[in-house]
Scaffold this active site. Structure first.
Site, PDB file in Angstrom:
ATOM      1  N   ARG A 222       0.901  -1.285   0.005  1.00 47.93           N
ATOM      2  CA  ARG A 222      -0.125  -0.038   0.228  1.00 47.93           C
ATOM      3  C   ARG A 222       0.900   1.120   0.213  1.00 47.93           C
ATOM      4  NH1 ARG A 222      -3.874  -2.591  -1.585  1.00 47.93           N
ATOM      5  NH2 ARG A 222      -5.608  -2.966  -0.352  1.00 47.93           N
ATOM      6  N   GLU A 251      -3.225   7.396  -4.678  1.00 45.41           N
ATOM      7  CA  GLU A 251      -3.679   6.813  -5.876  1.00 45.41           C
ATOM      8  C   GLU A 251      -5.253   7.288  -6.436  1.00 45.41           C
ATOM      9  OE1 GLU A 251      -1.627   2.454  -4.802  1.00 45.41           O
ATOM     10  OE2 GLU A 251      -3.745   2.601  -5.792  1.00 45.41           O
ATOM     11  N   HIS A 269      -0.684   0.276 -10.269  1.00 48.44           N
ATOM     12  CA  HIS A 269      -1.354  -0.755  -9.101  1.00 48.44           C
ATOM     13  C   HIS A 269      -1.853  -1.898  -9.831  1.00 48.44           C
ATOM     14  CE1 HIS A 269      -3.410  -0.956  -4.800  1.00 48.44           C
ATOM     15  NE2 HIS A 269      -2.803  -2.300  -5.398  1.00 48.44           N
TER      16      HIS A 269
HETATM   17  O1  A2R Z   1       3.800  -8.683  11.884  1.00 47.51           O
HETATM   18  P1  A2R Z   1       3.253 -10.153  11.668  1.00 47.51           P
HETATM   19  O2  A2R Z   1       4.047 -11.164  12.350  1.00 47.51           O
HETATM   20  O3  A2R Z   1       1.698 -10.309  11.807  1.00 47.51           O
HETATM   21  O4  A2R Z   1       3.386 -10.524  10.017  1.00 47.51           O
HETATM   22  C1  A2R Z   1       2.464  -9.930   9.054  1.00 47.51           C
HETATM   23  C2  A2R Z   1       3.220  -8.659   8.415  1.00 47.51           C
HETATM   24  N1  A2R Z   1       2.607  -7.371   9.268  1.00 47.51           N
HETATM   25  C3  A2R Z   1       3.614  -6.590   9.615  1.00 47.51           C
HETATM   26  N2  A2R Z   1       4.979  -6.699   9.644  1.00 47.51           N
HETATM   27  C4  A2R Z   1       5.610  -5.686  10.206  1.00 47.51           C
HETATM   28  N3  A2R Z   1       5.121  -4.710  10.787  1.00 47.51           N
HETATM   29  C5  A2R Z   1       3.714  -4.575  11.161  1.00 47.51           C
HETATM   30  N4  A2R Z   1       3.127  -3.710  11.324  1.00 47.51           N
HETATM   31  C6  A2R Z   1       3.050  -5.574  10.326  1.00 47.51           C
HETATM   32  N5  A2R Z   1       1.810  -5.773  10.243  1.00 47.51           N
HETATM   33  C7  A2R Z   1       1.640  -7.064   9.433  1.00 47.51           C
HETATM   34  O5  A2R Z   1       2.608  -8.595   7.172  1.00 47.51           O
HETATM   35  C8  A2R Z   1       2.451 -10.830   7.733  1.00 47.51           C
HETATM   36  O6  A2R Z   1       3.909 -11.496   7.608  1.00 47.51           O
HETATM   37  C9  A2R Z   1       2.390  -9.902   6.614  1.00 47.51           C
HETATM   38  C10 A2R Z   1       0.677  -9.949   6.067  1.00 47.51           C
HETATM   39  O7  A2R Z   1       0.472 -11.193   5.477  1.00 47.51           O
HETATM   40  P2  A2R Z   1      -0.811 -11.764   5.156  1.00 47.51           P
HETATM   41  O8  A2R Z   1      -1.756 -11.300   6.389  1.00 47.51           O
HETATM   42  O9  A2R Z   1      -0.632 -13.178   4.968  1.00 47.51           O
HETATM   43  O10 A2R Z   1      -1.345 -10.875   4.028  1.00 47.51           O
HETATM   44  P3  A2R Z   1      -1.137 -11.186   2.352  1.00 47.51           P
HETATM   45  O11 A2R Z   1      -2.085 -12.044   1.858  1.00 47.51           O
HETATM   46  O12 A2R Z   1       0.297 -11.373   2.272  1.00 47.51           O
HETATM   47  O13 A2R Z   1      -1.187  -9.832   1.911  1.00 47.51           O
HETATM   48  C11 A2R Z   1      -0.447  -8.456   2.418  1.00 47.51           C
HETATM   49  C12 A2R Z   1      -0.877  -7.240   1.647  1.00 47.51           C
HETATM   50  C13 A2R Z   1      -2.174  -6.970   1.792  1.00 47.51           C
HETATM   51  O14 A2R Z   1      -2.983  -6.540   2.846  1.00 47.51           O
HETATM   52  C14 A2R Z   1      -2.393  -5.810   0.790  1.00 47.51           C
HETATM   53  O15 A2R Z   1      -2.403  -4.522   1.223  1.00 47.51           O
HETATM   54  C15 A2R Z   1      -1.281  -6.136  -0.259  1.00 47.51           C
HETATM   55  O16 A2R Z   1      -0.696  -7.280   0.268  1.00 47.51           O
HETATM   56  O17 A2R Z   1      -1.660  -6.491  -1.606  1.00 47.51           O
END
Ligand code: A2R
Length: 310
Positions: A222, A251, A269
């Protein structure tokens, strides 16, 4: 028939399946029976405005086209017992391919070389050498579904994978509890976390300075994850080497300064934007809505409302 509010566009294939069971009302038409709407179909960019959600007293479910759902207030939805779904997994490989494309473009000077060949300039002189995309140290910010797909595809380029998340994972990659420390240790930083308050501007001046004058910043998550004005300054000053970007803070507006920089690649995007992957995402949006109508449950709830999926 049930009443569905459509926010943003939907494909013909989605419309055909939805029209069999829903009367579709479009938010853009302005005139819809708010008290009859039980379902919303939207997308990750438009989400649902707070005033619109508040004005739908019988809303039961919101189906979002896209894996990112930071434009939907899921806390407010959960408080009202409204299920929210998204489209995880079906786009992992595509977004990972887009990421590889951006990394290759940044190192191999692909766009300038292609323009050089196309313009006929090659006849007056050869193209400058580029930099290899192989054997790079790559840091992935967010090693979730998509981040892991990116890591897998990077194996073909013999990348040394590092990652930063809040929770260490059981994976054969180097973990960094500090994002700045990871940026210091790698040559490429790939952003693939969700958007929203917890990741807002986490790629800041300190992180970009740690990545350094030879460093490549790739953002496929994002626009809000990167401090865009700070990135523009870092690129202008030569403190950051290169940015390859699919997403932006406002965007579809892209800062004018970026458009004239040679050390930048810009995409509108399109991380998941292929016919195949968009069809799979659209299919899942509709599957979730139909499953909810038929069984009162959904296939892919967002974690914040998963407890409502009983
Ligand atoms: O932090 P963790 O252990 O919950 O790992 C998640 C990480 N994450 C963060 N890392 C560092 N600082 C943060 N504040 C933080 N918040 C979340 O991002 C996890 O490893 C990753 C998200 O993975 P998923 O929930 O499996 O999302 P996915 O399907 O990989 O998609 C990611 C994003 C979407 O939300 C769209 O914004 C974009 O890709 O297309």
């Amino acid at each position: 028939m049930h009443d569905l509010l459509q926010i943003g566009g939907i494909t013909d294939a989605m419309r055909e399946r939805l029209e069999a069971v829903f009367t579709i009302h479009r938010l853009s038409d302005g005139d819809y029976p708010a008290d009859k709407i039980t379902h919303v179909a939207t997308n990750g960019h438009d989400g649902i405005p707070a005033d619109v959600m508040a004005a739908l007293p019988n809303l039961k479910m919101i189906s979002c086209y896209g894996v990112g759902y930071d434009a939907i207030d899921t806390k407010a939805a959960a408080e009202r017992g409204i299920l929210v779904t998204h489209t995880p997994d079906v786009l992992n490989a595509e977004v990972a391919s887009t990421t590889i494309l951006l990394m290759l473009a940044s190192y191999r000077n692909f766009l300038a070389d292609e323009a050089h060949a196309r313009s006929g300039a090659w006849e007056n002189g050869g193209a400058p050498l580029s930099r290899s995309a192989d054997n790079r140290k790559v840091g992935i910010l967010g090693l979730g579904r998509i981040g892991q797909a990116i890591a897998s595809k990077l194996k073909a380029f013999d990348a040394e994978i590092h990652y930063h998340t809040r929770n260490k994972r059981d994976v054969p990659y180097t973990y960094h509890a500090s994002l700045t420390d990871m940026a210091q240790a790698v040559e490429v930083l790939i952003c693939i976390t969700p958007g929203g308050p917890s990741t807002h501007h986490i790629v800041n001046t300190e992180v970009m300075d740690a990545l350094g004058p030879e460093g490549r910043l790739i953002n496929v998550s994002r626009g809000s994850v990167v401090d865009e004005p700070a990135m523009v300054s870092a690129l202008q000053d030569g403190r950051l080497g290169y940015a390859a970007l699919d997403v932006f803070e406002a965007e579809p507006k892209i800062p004018d300064a970026l458009k004239t920089m040679p050390n930048v690649v810009l995409l509108p995007h399109v991380g998941s934007a292929t016919h195949e992957t968009r069809a799979a995402m659209g299919g899942l949006v509709v599957d979730n809505l139909l499953e909810h109508l038929g069984k009162g449950k959904v296939l892919t709830p967002v974690p914040e409302t998963a407890h409502l999926n009983a």
